[in-house]
Design an enzyme around this catalytic site. Structure first.
Site, PDB file in Angstrom:
ATOM      1  CB  SER A  64      -0.930   0.021   1.204  1.00 12.08           C
ATOM      2  OG  SER A  64      -2.017  -0.816   0.961  1.00 12.08           O
ATOM      3  CE  LYS A  67      -3.940   0.826  -0.853  1.00 19.90           C
ATOM      4  NZ  LYS A  67      -4.530   0.441   0.448  1.00 19.90           N
ATOM      5  CE1 TYR A 189      -4.128  -1.105  -4.833  1.00 19.38           C
ATOM      6  CE2 TYR A 189      -4.874  -3.381  -4.741  1.00 19.38           C
ATOM      7  CZ  TYR A 189      -4.492  -2.225  -4.099  1.00 19.38           C
ATOM      8  OH  TYR A 189      -4.459  -2.184  -2.718  1.00 19.38           O
ATOM      9  CE1 TYR A 241      -4.668   1.859   4.366  1.00 20.64           C
ATOM     10  CE2 TYR A 241      -3.260   0.644   5.882  1.00 20.64           C
ATOM     11  CZ  TYR A 241      -3.590   1.028   4.600  1.00 20.64           C
ATOM     12  OH  TYR A 241      -2.838   0.589   3.569  1.00 20.64           O
ATOM     13  CB  VAL A 259      -0.048  -5.839   4.182  1.00 21.75           C
ATOM     14  CG1 VAL A 259      -1.295  -5.181   4.768  1.00 21.75           C
ATOM     15  CG2 VAL A 259      -0.173  -6.078   2.694  1.00 21.75           C
TER      16      VAL A 259
HETATM   17  N1  GLN Z   1      -1.988  -5.325  -2.028  1.00 18.31           N
HETATM   18  C1  GLN Z   1      -2.592  -5.151  -0.725  1.00 18.31           C
HETATM   19  C2  GLN Z   1      -4.095  -5.195  -0.847  1.00 18.31           C
HETATM   20  O1  GLN Z   1      -4.626  -4.647  -1.765  1.00 18.31           O
HETATM   21  C3  GLN Z   1      -2.164  -3.838  -0.127  1.00 18.31           C
HETATM   22  C4  GLN Z   1      -2.773  -3.594   1.222  1.00 18.31           C
HETATM   23  C5  GLN Z   1      -1.879  -2.886   2.179  1.00 18.31           C
HETATM   24  O2  GLN Z   1      -0.668  -2.852   2.044  1.00 18.31           O
HETATM   25  N2  GLN Z   1      -2.455  -2.349   3.219  1.00 18.31           N
HETATM   26  O3  GLN Z   1      -4.776  -5.795  -0.046  1.00 18.31           O
END
Ligand code: GLN
Length: 425
Positions: A64, A67, A189, A241, A259
């Site tokens: 993430s 993003k 993505y 988050y 993650v």
């Molecule tokens: N690729 C992961 C997902 O879409 C990224 C989520 C994350 O890093 N919080 O679930």
């Protein structure tokens, strides 16, 4: 000398070595296979000097943390209004993978949760998914200052199991947020989440944001300051988050977690930080990474709302080279609040002197508001029959003498001579 700083950072890292709380992200099967002990910290100064501690050479997937960079690329490519038409900027208070849109607007609440991030991918202007991915790869690589590569195993693993993200993408299509094929958008993505990075790559990417869009390593302008300002704003409110409030209170830097175990944090104008430790808390943030960032912020004083010094420090010195002639010497970066202080000080004290000299020769940077305020001071003094002089050898305040009715002098001595002449006349 760098050794001193490195030792300091090593010590902060060591304080957290024993932390083993948290769990690997096993909803992406491949992520459950990484070494849970990995621990790294990299820090980039604003001029691109890198400090590395722990496993700074270990690669992990960006997840993430991608993003904010895709969001920045969308802003850069199609502009803020077009992006805002599809993605909000409100913290969701929900989990990163919540299947939700804003109740009123029917748009994803922000670009840091999966819904908003998938929408952001769809906004990158390209005619094929590959072309879109190529633009993203190029943008991330420009921020990192090296060519980033995919971890194909993680990509395939997430693609094979990503039902929840599929649910989100189809929901977005049904609300008219996604114009393109949801599976095509998701494929890009999943790829963007699978870039391999090190903590040092993250520190460099953060430093590019810290520098308003210029990569300090390569000197290349990757995007503009307005894009960075918007991206960092959303990182402050939504980057961690549903733990965003806690993070801002305790750490106080725009940040983004992934993650894969990474965290990127930015201290605007000063530092870029990259952290790695793959054991996560229930919210998907690195347990040890968050604690490390907390200690860094506390011990190095990095919270961005730390009120470091009085803005009066803009006035470096006030002195009288001759009776009745007073010099106000300014320095540093002059923005609105600094210029306001100078203007008010001169106004308050002006009755005490026959002539006022404003010396801006030591000012590093100035914005338009401060420029107008400062050039206005001597003009205002003159307008009421008093003597005001500006020492501005580089023309940072007065770029064009016709624009402002103020003469600029190259040195304080020149201004003093002019003042004496005028006072005698
Ligand atoms: N690729 C992961 C997902 O879409 C990224 C989520 C994350 O890093 N919080 O679930």
């Amino acid at each position: 000398m760098a050794q001193l700083v490195r030792r300091y950072l090593d010590r902060i890292l060591d304080e957290h070595r024993q932390v083993t709380d948290g769990a690997l992200a096993c909803y992406i099967p491949e992520l459950a296979r990484v070494d849970p002990h990995g621990f790294a910290l990299s820090l980039s100064s604003a001029d691109g000097f890198i400090y590395e501690c722990g496993d700074a050479g270990v690669e992990f997937t960006i997840q993430s943390i991608s993003k904010p960079f895709t969001y920045a690329l969308a802003l850069d490519q199609i502009g803020q209004n077009a992006v805002d038409a599809k993605i909000g900027v409100e913290p969701s208070g929900e989990a990163f993978n919540e299947i939700s849109v804003d109740e009123a607007t029917k748009k994803p609440k922000n670009p840091m949760i999966n819904a908003g991030a998938i929408a952001a991918v769809s906004l990158i202007p390209a005619s094929t998914p590959d072309e879109r991915f190529a633009m993203i790869a190029e943008f991330y690589s420009a921020c990192a200052g090296r060519r980033l590569e995919l971890d194909r195993d993680v990509y395939s693993s997430e693609k094979a199991t990503g039902s929840r993200n599929r649910a989100i993408a189809y929901m977005l299509q049904s609300f008219g947020v996604l114009d393109d094929d949801p599976d095509d958008v998701l494929d890009v993505y999943f790829r963007q989440c699978s870039f391999n990075v090190t903590s040092t790559d993250l520190a460099r990417m953060a430093a590019t944001l810290a520098r308003g869009g210029v990569n300090p390593l390569t000197g290349r302008r990757v995007t503009n300051a307005a894009v960075v300002k918007r991206t960092l704003s959303v990182m402050v409110t939504c980057g961690m988050y549903d733990a965003a409030g806690d993070w801002v209170s305790a750490v106080g830097m725009p940040a983004k977690s992934g993650v894969g175990g990474g965290i990127v944090a930015v201290l605007p104008g000063q530092l870029g930080i990259g952290v790695y430790s793959p054991l996560l808390d229930a919210k998907g943030n690195s347990v040890r990474g968050v604690r490390l960032c907390r200690s860094l912020s506390e011990q190095l004083g990095l919270h961005f709302l730390t009120v470091a010094r009085d803005s009066r420090a803009t006035l470096r010195a006030v002195y009288e080279p001759r009776d009745g002639i007073r010099v106000y010497e300014t320095h540093g970066d002059l923005l609105f609040s600094g210029a306001e202080q100078v203007a008010r000080t001169v106004e308050r004290e002006r009755a005490d002197f026959a002539a006022v000299i404003l010396d801006v020769s030591r000012v590093d940077d100035i914005d338009d508001t401060a420029r107008e305020l400062l050039s206005g001071i001597s003009a205002a003094l003159r307008a009421e029959g008093r003597a005001g002089y500006l020492v501005d050898p580089a023309g940072i305040v007065i770029r064009n003498e016709l624009e402002y009715e103020t003469v600029r002098y190259a040195t304080v001595d020149d201004a003093v001579a002019a003042a004496e002449r005028d006072l005698r006349a």
